[in-house]
Design an enzyme around this catalytic site. Structure first.
Site: not given
Ligand SMILES: NC(=O)c1ccc[n+]([C@@H]2O[C@H](COP(=O)([O-])OP(=O)(O)OC[C@H]3O[C@@H](n4cnc5c(N)ncnc54)[C@H](OP(=O)(O)O)[C@@H]3O)[C@@H](O)[C@H]2O)c1
Length: 254
Positions: A147, A151
């Protein structure tokens, strides 16, 4: 004229929060993720025109299909948000999940970044926002190795492309959002529990959009993480990696 914003990973978390904010700003939305029912449900709640386009972006042919679909539309904002993580020892974690993560977090982001910047450069306007992570600003992340590496790729690519655009006086923007913990479904899919308090997806998305419009290249929506990244620059990398390792271990073994 209608202006579009495209959001990948819009079915939950930060992506859904971006959709809500941009809908209020009057953008027509193209919402992408795998779970169609979730996207339909979100679209119903939004006060704007929404197109739901289900796709698995870990499949490059699906990315190409999506690009064909949006190529002729006036897309002002493209947010590469979809992403997954995985926590645990590198020697033990699932190779299949890691390959899927690399396809989604790197290949899909790379593909859309290239295609969208080329498209936007022709019109000399538009915004590409890549959702990286503060993990991408650290030298590496033991116990979440793949991961962190994905990133870092996103942050590095984004900063390089941003510099190239500035050097040719382009009005096209690219930046990366590098949050620390955000309270979403990420924890569940990445198999982690945060060791720091998370911010809400709404706070994260609102801050990111404001900074994006100010053309900030690296966006960190949390003061603690911002200072951690700043002071991290003065520490030896080996020390920093040991520190991250300790922090990550707490997430899996607590
Ligand atoms: N939450 C944190 O603490 C955090 C911190 C830093 C960065 N981020 C980044 O923020 C971004 C959003 O994450 P989030 O925190 O909002 O998590 P989340 O609620 O798990 O959302 C992830 C999104 O990605 C989609 N996704 C996953 N696999 C996919 C695929 N194969 N094709 C198309 N869509 C896909 C999921 O939709 P489906 O399952 O419906 O496909 C969901 O809408 C990510 O890039 C993550 O790395 C998150």
């Amino acid at each position: 004229m209608k202006k579009y914003a495209v959001i990948t990973g819009a079915s939950s978390g930060i992506g859904a929060a971006f959709a809500k904010k941009l809908a209020k700003q009057g953008y027509a939305l193209i919402l992408i993720a795998r779970r169609k029912a979730r996207l339909d449900n979100l679209a119903k709640q939004l006060p704007t025109e929404c197109e739901v386009v289900p796709a698995d972006l870990a499949d490059i042919d699906e990315c190409k299909r999506i690009y064909k679909y949006i190529a002729d539309k006036p897309v002002e904002i493209f947010i590469n948000n979809a992403g997954i993580g995985d926590c645990g020892p590198f020697l033990v974690n699932s190779l299949d999940k890691e390959m899927q993560m690399i396809q989604l977090n790197i290949c899909a982001v790379h593909f859309f970044t290239k295609r969208m910047l080329q498209k936007m450069q022709k019109a000399d306007c538009g915004y590409v926002l890549n959702v990286a992570s503060c993990a991408g600003l650290l030298p590496s992340g033991p116990y979440m190795a793949t991961y962190y590496a994905t990133k870092s790729y996103v942050a590095s690519l984004t900063r390089a492309a941003a510099m190239e655009l500035k050097e040719c006086n382009s009005n096209v923007y690219i930046g990366c959002l590098c949050p620390g913990p955000v309270n979403t479904e990420f924890n569940h899919t990445a198999n982690v529990t945060f060791s720091l308090k998370g911010i809400s997806a709404n706070t994260c998305a609102a801050y990111a959009l404001k900074q994006m419009k100010k053309h900030k290249t690296v966006i960190i929506p949390n003061i603690r993480i911002k200072s951690m990244v700043f002071f991290g620059r003065f520490l030896p990398q080996s020390f920093l990696i040991r520190l991250v390792s300790k922090q990550q271990k707490k997430k899996i073994y607590s």
